[in-house]
Design an enzyme around this catalytic site. Structure first.
Site, short mmCIF file in Angstrom:
data_model
loop_
_atom_site.label_atom_id
_atom_site.label_comp_id
_atom_site.label_asym_id
_atom_site.label_seq_id
_atom_site.Cartn_x
_atom_site.Cartn_y
_atom_site.Cartn_z
N PRO A 1 40.60 55.51 47.46
CG PRO A 1 39.84 53.42 47.32
CD PRO A 1 39.38 54.76 47.23
CD GLU A 2 46.55 58.02 47.07
OE1 GLU A 2 47.68 57.88 47.22
OE2 GLU A 2 46.05 59.07 47.42
CE LYS B 1 45.54 55.21 42.70
NZ LYS B 1 45.28 56.70 42.09
NE ARG C 1 44.60 64.82 41.09
CZ ARG C 1 44.59 63.79 40.75
NH1 ARG C 1 45.05 62.77 41.47
NH2 ARG C 1 44.09 63.11 39.41
#
Length: 324
Positions: A2-3, A61, A309
């Protein structure tokens, strides 16, 4: 993971229900999620029993509950962590790890659920912020609907409509090195642009550097770069100040839009405190759209490997810099 928007959705839900409540029961069902509390489970339980939650705050975050003991309950969601507010008689979730009973009219309890157990909870010390500003965004939104029977909490007011600052200039020790985030009213955008200008690095790498600006992860970096028509490898020191200011504004705007839709949920693990998913995935322009048509020019979105990524971009709208 989650950001910023996903964590802020959780923060707002917790603030609506938890500010002013007292923790009257602590049950640790698995030791791993409290491994960051170095003094052990018994100390974790002892430090939480009987304390009152005075605020729920986020920087980037990172999320924490400030306590009237002067400490904070840090929550790290990891890859699959969830903070859920449930009725005490609701069935336990399959991956329930920690349960906190709450006293103060909410009629709910706080549950930390984590399938993969990369997240966790810890009670930590608070220290003064280096810039003298608030630790992060905190408080209850001015337009929040307070549940029936819930004591009216103090409302936060910030210089930007709909954003709120914690009053005390304190921050948990584990977060002290993290920069202010894109939606923090105390963020100095001009200073950040100047710091980016001095860095000889790629633009996306800089946006992901949590010591420069926090809260931006892979999803929203790609989305902001698409909006700004900039390739992720563009050198920051070769960009002029208006361009740097534009990319920061685009990052802020895309996260505000995501926040308004409850964040981005790619699977059932990313939910708010009521277990509901966000819907911003439907509004993504770049991330996860390899081979699909660019919403702006129709060119196929491309995916390339970046920092273990992926980066998604439009090769026409976001041309690679020369020499790369």
């Amino acid at each position: 993971m989650p950001e910023l928007p996903e964590v802020e959705v959780v923060r707002r839900g917790l603030a609506r229900w938890m500010i002013g409540t007292t923790i009257d029961q602590v049950e640790v069902l698995h030791p791993r999620p409290v491994r960051r509390h170095e003094a052990g489970i018994d100390d974790f339980v002892a430090r939480l029993n009987g304390v009152t939650v005075t605020d729920v705050v986020r920087r980037g975050k990172f999320l924490w509950l400030t306590l009237d003991s002067g400490e904070a309950l840090m929550a790290h969601l990891g890859m699959s962590g969830q903070l859920l507010l449930e009725a005490p008689d609701a069935p336990d979730e399959k991956h329930l790890r920690v349960r906190l009973g709450l006293q103060g009219g909410t009629g709910r309890e706080l549950r930390f659920v984590d399938q993969r157990m990369f997240g966790g909870l810890a009670v930590v010390e608070m220290i003064k912020t280096t810039d003298g500003g608030p630790g992060g965004l905190g408080g209850v939104p001015d337009d929040a609907e307070i549940p029936p029977g819930r004591p009216e909490p103090a409302r936060g007011e910030g210089p930007v409509e709909g954003e709120y600052s914690a009053e005390e200039a304190l921050i948990p020790v584990p977060v002290a090195h993290i920069a202010r985030d894109a939606l923090d009213p105390a963020l100095d955008v001009d200073l950040l642009a100047a710091r980016l200008k001095r860095r000889e690095t790629g633009l996306k790498r800089a946006l992901l550097d949590q010591t420069l600006i926090s809260g931006i992860g892979n999803i929203y970096a790609d989305e902001a770069l698409w909006r700004a028509r900039l390739h992720y490898e563009r050198p920051t020191h070769k960009l002029n100040r208006p361009t740097l200011n534009r990319i920061l504004a685009d990052a802020q705007n895309v996260m505000r839009e995501a926040l308004a839709q409850g964040g981005t949920s790619f699977d059932s693990l990313y939910v708010d405190v009521n277990g509901q998913s966000g819907y911003f995935e439907r509004g993504l322009d770049a991330y996860g759209r390899e081979g699909e048509a660019c919403h702006r020019c129709g060119t196929q979105i491309r995916r390339e490997t970046f920092m273990n990524r992926s980066s998604f971009f439009c090769p026409k709208c976001q041309p690679k810099p020369r020499g790369s």
